[in-house]
Design a protein around this motif. Structure first.
Motif, PDB file in Angstrom:
ATOM      1  N   THR A 119       0.835  -1.199   0.000  1.00 28.35           N
ATOM      2  CA  THR A 119       0.000   0.000   0.000  1.00 28.35           C
ATOM      3  C   THR A 119       0.872   1.252   0.000  1.00 28.35           C
ATOM      4  OG1 THR A 119      -0.076   0.082   2.412  1.00 28.35           O
ATOM      5  CG2 THR A 119      -1.814  -1.199   1.306  1.00 28.35           C
ATOM      6  N   ARG A 120       0.251   2.360  -0.335  1.00 30.47           N
ATOM      7  CA  ARG A 120       0.987   3.632  -0.285  1.00 30.47           C
ATOM      8  C   ARG A 120       1.418   3.957   1.146  1.00 30.47           C
ATOM      9  NH1 ARG A 120      -2.664   5.125  -4.528  1.00 30.47           N
ATOM     10  NH2 ARG A 120      -1.474   5.674  -6.383  1.00 30.47           N
ATOM     11  N   SER A 121       0.556   3.653   2.126  1.00 30.60           N
ATOM     12  CA  SER A 121       0.923   3.950   3.522  1.00 30.60           C
ATOM     13  C   SER A 121       2.098   3.082   3.971  1.00 30.60           C
ATOM     14  CB  SER A 121      -0.275   3.782   4.458  1.00 30.60           C
ATOM     15  OG  SER A 121      -0.741   2.459   4.454  1.00 30.60           O
ATOM     16  N   ARG A 122       2.121   1.832   3.546  1.00 33.70           N
ATOM     17  CA  ARG A 122       3.267   0.971   3.879  1.00 33.70           C
ATOM     18  C   ARG A 122       4.535   1.520   3.224  1.00 33.70           C
ATOM     19  NH1 ARG A 122       3.370  -5.367   4.517  1.00 33.70           N
ATOM     20  NH2 ARG A 122       5.597  -5.612   4.838  1.00 33.70           N
ATOM     21  N   HIS A 123       4.403   2.005   1.997  1.00 33.64           N
ATOM     22  CA  HIS A 123       5.549   2.567   1.297  1.00 33.64           C
ATOM     23  C   HIS A 123       6.052   3.836   2.003  1.00 33.64           C
ATOM     24  CE1 HIS A 123       8.305   3.048  -1.994  1.00 33.64           C
ATOM     25  NE2 HIS A 123       7.859   4.278  -2.222  1.00 33.64           N
ATOM     26  N   GLN A 124       5.127   4.684   2.434  1.00 33.72           N
ATOM     27  CA  GLN A 124       5.518   5.896   3.153  1.00 33.72           C
ATOM     28  C   GLN A 124       6.244   5.555   4.448  1.00 33.72           C
ATOM     29  OE1 GLN A 124       5.488   9.096   2.142  1.00 33.72           O
ATOM     30  NE2 GLN A 124       4.843   8.221   0.191  1.00 33.72           N
ATOM     31  N   ALA A 125       5.755   4.535   5.158  1.00 39.08           N
ATOM     32  CA  ALA A 125       6.419   4.096   6.396  1.00 39.08           C
ATOM     33  C   ALA A 125       7.839   3.627   6.087  1.00 39.08           C
ATOM     34  CB  ALA A 125       5.617   2.984   7.070  1.00 39.08           C
ATOM     35  N   TRP A 126       8.005   2.890   4.984  1.00 35.01           N
ATOM     36  CA  TRP A 126       9.339   2.424   4.581  1.00 35.01           C
ATOM     37  C   TRP A 126      10.251   3.608   4.266  1.00 35.01           C
ATOM     38  CZ3 TRP A 126      13.638   0.187   4.220  1.00 35.01           C
ATOM     39  CH2 TRP A 126      14.463   0.292   3.110  1.00 35.01           C
ATOM     40  N   LEU A 127       9.742   4.596   3.551  1.00 32.75           N
ATOM     41  CA  LEU A 127      10.560   5.763   3.215  1.00 32.75           C
ATOM     42  C   LEU A 127      10.990   6.510   4.473  1.00 32.75           C
ATOM     43  CD1 LEU A 127       8.666   7.114   0.072  1.00 32.75           C
ATOM     44  CD2 LEU A 127      10.761   5.745   0.152  1.00 32.75           C
ATOM     45  N   HIS A 128      10.098   6.620   5.477  1.00 30.77           N
ATOM     46  CA  HIS A 128      10.452   7.276   6.742  1.00 30.77           C
ATOM     47  C   HIS A 128      11.507   6.464   7.494  1.00 30.77           C
ATOM     48  CE1 HIS A 128       7.650  10.530   6.426  1.00 30.77           C
ATOM     49  NE2 HIS A 128       6.602   9.723   6.326  1.00 30.77           N
ATOM     50  N   ARG A 129      11.343   5.150   7.557  1.00 35.77           N
ATOM     51  CA  ARG A 129      12.336   4.293   8.231  1.00 35.77           C
ATOM     52  C   ARG A 129      13.697   4.413   7.563  1.00 35.77           C
ATOM     53  NH1 ARG A 129       8.749  -0.011   7.647  1.00 35.77           N
ATOM     54  NH2 ARG A 129      10.311  -1.127   6.438  1.00 35.77           N
ATOM     55  N   ARG A 130      13.697   4.421   6.244  1.00 34.42           N
ATOM     56  CA  ARG A 130      14.965   4.509   5.494  1.00 34.42           C
ATOM     57  C   ARG A 130      15.646   5.852   5.749  1.00 34.42           C
ATOM     58  NH1 ARG A 130      14.762   3.938  -0.858  1.00 34.42           N
ATOM     59  NH2 ARG A 130      13.869   6.004  -0.600  1.00 34.42           N
ATOM     60  N   ARG A 131      14.873   6.917   5.790  1.00 37.08           N
ATOM     61  CA  ARG A 131      15.443   8.244   6.029  1.00 37.08           C
ATOM     62  C   ARG A 131      16.045   8.325   7.428  1.00 37.08           C
ATOM     63  NH1 ARG A 131      11.101  12.199   5.650  1.00 37.08           N
ATOM     64  NH2 ARG A 131      10.557  10.683   4.093  1.00 37.08           N
TER      65      ARG A 131
END
Length: 154
Positions: free
Chosen positions: A139-151
């Motif tokens: 999902t887009r929300s899962r992707h956003q969470a991944w981008l925040h974790r990576r940052r």
């Protein structure tokens, strides 16, 4: 010695097809009409599909989703991949390979490049399909969470 992970692609009509489903190659080297080498930077994720047939039909159908490693990092060997990589997903048999291709299409349908999806999602897909269960959708929300974790991890 190169920092890149090299993948040899081969195409022999109706016999062997090695191809990249998704990923961002850093370099490409064309060897001849049937062979080329794509190279990926450390940390990049790509899907490598291998299909082989013989006179009796399909012999091998396999997909590996691999994270390219930096020199000195541990890695798993994969045919046609040098030096190897961190395996996020490894499945064989056409029904499972086809399902992974459909999942990659669904991720693209969200406007997200599958190479940029969370690596743990590909682990999840591997685990679920390995036991003939349906994976959760990306999902887009899962992707956003991944981008925040990576940052945060940087």
């Amino acid at each position: 010695m190169s920092d890149l992970t090299h993948v040899e692609l081969l195409w022999l009509e109706k016999r062997i097809e090695n191809w990249i489903r998704f990923g961002h190659p850093a370099e490409e080297q064309i060897l001849d009409r049937r062979r080329r080498i794509l190279s990926f930077a450390p940390g990049s994720i790509f899907a490598f599909v291998r299909w082989t047939s013989n006179d009796f039909g399909t012999f091998i159908s396999r997909i590996d989703i691999i994270k390219a490693v930096a020199p000195g990092q541990r890695c798993v060997t994969v045919p046609y991949v040098r030096p190897g990589g961190d395996i996020l997903l490894r499945l064989s048999g056409w029904p499972k390979v086809e399902r992974v291709l459909q999942i990659a299409d669904a991720v693209e349908g969200l406007g997200i490049d599958p190479a940029d999806a969370a690596p743990d999602y590909w682990h999840h897909v591997h685990n679920r399909l390995s036991v003939n269960e349906t994976p959760r959708a990306y999902t887009r929300s899962r992707h956003q969470a991944w981008l925040h974790r990576r940052r945060i991890a940087l």
